[in-house]
Design a protein around this motif. Sequence first.
Motif, mmCIF file in Angstrom:
data_model
loop_
_atom_site.group_PDB
_atom_site.id
_atom_site.type_symbol
_atom_site.label_atom_id
_atom_site.label_comp_id
_atom_site.label_asym_id
_atom_site.label_seq_id
_atom_site.Cartn_x
_atom_site.Cartn_y
_atom_site.Cartn_z
ATOM 1 N N LEU A 33 6.850 69.814 55.263
ATOM 2 C CA LEU A 33 6.761 70.070 53.947
ATOM 3 C C LEU A 33 5.921 68.787 53.977
ATOM 4 C CD1 LEU A 33 7.186 69.846 51.219
ATOM 5 C CD2 LEU A 33 8.939 68.211 51.178
ATOM 6 N N TRP A 34 5.636 67.290 54.986
ATOM 7 C CA TRP A 34 4.653 66.879 54.763
ATOM 8 C C TRP A 34 3.422 67.103 55.244
ATOM 9 C CZ3 TRP A 34 2.218 64.492 58.398
ATOM 10 C CH2 TRP A 34 2.867 64.667 59.422
ATOM 11 N N ASN A 35 3.037 67.853 55.549
ATOM 12 C CA ASN A 35 1.314 68.453 56.421
ATOM 13 C C ASN A 35 1.000 69.095 55.391
ATOM 14 O OD1 ASN A 35 1.867 67.899 58.793
ATOM 15 N ND2 ASN A 35 2.714 69.703 59.597
ATOM 16 N N TYR A 36 1.629 69.355 54.009
ATOM 17 C CA TYR A 36 0.874 69.875 52.784
ATOM 18 C C TYR A 36 0.858 69.228 51.325
ATOM 19 C CZ TYR A 36 1.309 74.222 55.453
ATOM 20 O OH TYR A 36 1.570 75.225 56.510
ATOM 21 N N ALA A 37 1.818 67.724 52.503
ATOM 22 C CA ALA A 37 1.361 66.905 50.798
ATOM 23 C C ALA A 37 1.591 65.616 51.333
ATOM 24 C CB ALA A 37 2.831 67.235 49.878
ATOM 25 N N GLU A 38 1.049 65.069 52.589
ATOM 26 C CA GLU A 38 0.643 64.130 53.160
ATOM 27 C C GLU A 38 0.756 62.366 52.840
ATOM 28 O OE1 GLU A 38 -1.622 62.188 57.027
ATOM 29 O OE2 GLU A 38 -1.866 64.710 56.630
ATOM 30 N N ALA A 39 -0.057 62.649 51.632
ATOM 31 C CA ALA A 39 -0.190 61.247 50.893
ATOM 32 C C ALA A 39 1.091 61.655 50.090
ATOM 33 C CB ALA A 39 -1.280 61.006 50.668
ATOM 34 N N ALA A 40 2.020 60.216 49.592
ATOM 35 C CA ALA A 40 2.637 59.605 48.696
ATOM 36 C C ALA A 40 2.095 60.124 46.914
ATOM 37 C CB ALA A 40 3.211 58.086 49.056
ATOM 38 N N ASP A 46 2.711 64.043 43.013
ATOM 39 C CA ASP A 46 3.054 64.917 42.332
ATOM 40 C C ASP A 46 3.415 66.561 41.980
ATOM 41 O OD1 ASP A 46 0.099 63.451 41.428
ATOM 42 O OD2 ASP A 46 -1.103 64.320 42.903
ATOM 43 N N VAL A 47 3.350 67.313 43.662
ATOM 44 C CA VAL A 47 4.166 68.293 43.777
ATOM 45 C C VAL A 47 5.926 68.479 42.754
ATOM 46 C CG1 VAL A 47 4.856 69.889 45.602
ATOM 47 C CG2 VAL A 47 2.959 68.876 45.638
ATOM 48 N N LEU A 48 6.735 67.219 43.341
ATOM 49 C CA LEU A 48 7.770 66.972 43.032
ATOM 50 C C LEU A 48 8.252 66.878 41.668
ATOM 51 C CD1 LEU A 48 10.656 65.837 44.198
ATOM 52 C CD2 LEU A 48 9.382 64.141 43.465
ATOM 53 N N PRO A 49 9.012 67.586 41.091
ATOM 54 C CA PRO A 49 8.727 68.068 39.350
ATOM 55 C C PRO A 49 9.530 66.727 38.677
ATOM 56 C CG PRO A 49 10.007 70.180 40.925
ATOM 57 C CD PRO A 49 9.570 69.179 41.861
ATOM 58 N N ALA A 50 8.847 66.477 37.614
ATOM 59 C CA ALA A 50 9.493 65.700 36.764
ATOM 60 C C ALA A 50 10.858 65.376 36.933
ATOM 61 C CB ALA A 50 8.919 65.831 35.494
ATOM 62 N N ASP A 51 11.767 66.321 36.221
ATOM 63 C CA ASP A 51 13.106 65.883 36.742
ATOM 64 C C ASP A 51 14.009 65.841 37.721
ATOM 65 O OD1 ASP A 51 12.839 68.421 37.454
ATOM 66 O OD2 ASP A 51 13.780 69.397 35.262
ATOM 67 N N LEU A 55 9.607 71.837 46.708
ATOM 68 C CA LEU A 55 9.035 71.848 47.498
ATOM 69 C C LEU A 55 8.913 71.789 48.569
ATOM 70 C CD1 LEU A 55 10.007 67.693 47.056
ATOM 71 C CD2 LEU A 55 8.100 67.784 46.321
ATOM 72 N N VAL A 56 9.529 72.818 48.640
ATOM 73 C CA VAL A 56 9.723 74.565 49.805
ATOM 74 C C VAL A 56 8.812 75.180 49.494
ATOM 75 C CG1 VAL A 56 11.198 76.300 50.721
ATOM 76 C CG2 VAL A 56 12.022 73.772 50.367
ATOM 77 N N GLY A 57 8.684 75.887 48.208
ATOM 78 C CA GLY A 57 8.000 76.798 47.970
ATOM 79 C C GLY A 57 6.120 75.974 47.825
ATOM 80 N N VAL A 106 9.077 58.705 45.199
ATOM 81 C CA VAL A 106 9.327 58.754 44.069
ATOM 82 C C VAL A 106 9.653 58.280 42.635
ATOM 83 C CG1 VAL A 106 8.187 60.706 42.765
ATOM 84 C CG2 VAL A 106 8.035 61.085 45.308
ATOM 85 N N PRO A 107 8.989 57.108 42.282
ATOM 86 C CA PRO A 107 9.747 56.339 40.495
ATOM 87 C C PRO A 107 9.753 58.162 39.465
ATOM 88 C CG PRO A 107 7.600 56.348 40.910
ATOM 89 C CD PRO A 107 7.667 56.416 42.087
#
Length: 441
Positions: free
Chosen positions: A382-389, A394-399, A411-413, A308-309
């Motif tokens: 985790l990736w079962n709830y965010a499978e596509a890159a 989208d879930v990963l915080p910008a910082d 992400l765990v939440g 994730v850039p």
Amino acid sequence: MMSQMPQQAALSRCPSCEEPLESGDRFCGACGYDLSAVPPRPDDGPTLTLNGSGTPAVVPTAGWPVAADADSSAPPPTVHLPADLPGPDSGGAPLSPATPPPTATGVRFDRPREPEEYPLQAPDPRVAADAAAPADPAKLCVACRAGRVDDDGYCENCGHAQPRERDHMEQEYGPIAAVSDRGLRHHRNEDAFGIGRTVLPDGSGALVAIVCDGVSSATRPDDASLAASRAASESLLAALPLGTHPQQAMHDAIVAAAHAVNALAQEPATAREHAPHQNAPACTLVGAVVTAGLLVVGWVGDSRAYWVPVDRTSPPARLTEDDSWAAQMVAAGLMNEAEAYADERAHAITGWLGADAYELEPHTASFKPDRPGVVVVCTDGLWNYAEAAEEMADVLPADAAVRPLHGARVLVGHALDGGGHDNVTVALVPFPAPPQGAGSA
């Protein structure tokens, strides 16, 4: 009063003024002395010898004063206490002079005076250690907050199973962090992770992350994931400073992890006596090595790594391919990805670490990103709830690159909010690796 009557009849003179008495007198007619107050005769040898009609005689060795004759108007003689005069002890030896004691009733005066301050004696170290160690307080249930937790980890009041040490784990090591959680449906956490940082021969830094997912259908999956994560991370941290290429180091780390899991199946038969028909301990593995200009991933099984850039206008990417039934169907052109992962056999893995594995095939891949980003290393919980890159980005915080622990918690939440059907483990590794000694902002 009746017990004193024989003694009163035997008195011929007043003990106070020596006035002659008559039989039956209860008070002295001269001085008014109360004859009933005369103490009873002691049982042992008397100091004063009384012979009925004679005058009281003084024992010479006692040294008591003799009351002088006085008329009826004379005041009674002064009363002396035994300690007022010197005298012999019970053996006849003279007593040393003593300071007159205070005249207070009900207090013993033969005790030494107590000092205002007492010197403190050094305590017995054994006693002090026992006193210093507080009693282990009974653990209270996290659910009802009232019941005591028994030795098996269950509440004696409500029966709720208490969290184990591995139910929720967090670790932050400079710019890298990982979080693992039991989830909401599993009875234990069968995931494990290992993170670390080291220095390459050229002085630049390198970051390492390993995530393992125990195979639930196997024996002791939690032990398998823990053994694999430790073996792989230790192998990488030992090989990279020696100049081993990161991709080769990753391959060797996966082999080391496989040996560690295989060794669990060689333990005494008592380890499997309760489930003799189960498979040997097994787990999946995914790892990442990040240096100043290189990103290497390695895996066996269906745990994944994502890129994730930091600049979210650039596309994210999945860096691994699953060892699973669904991935095989897609690779063979028999199904598209949506159809394959909708099948109930989708998550059946075709590669794992363990003595029952058909063949060990470590997968490794290296990348040279042209911009900063974050590597997400995770289990399928985790990736079962965010499978596509794109979903993961989208879930990963910008910082997340500068706050990796916060990002991992988010992400765990997300997985727990989605249902938490499986154990959830994720490690976040920023790219490029900062110089050794620099941490997260």
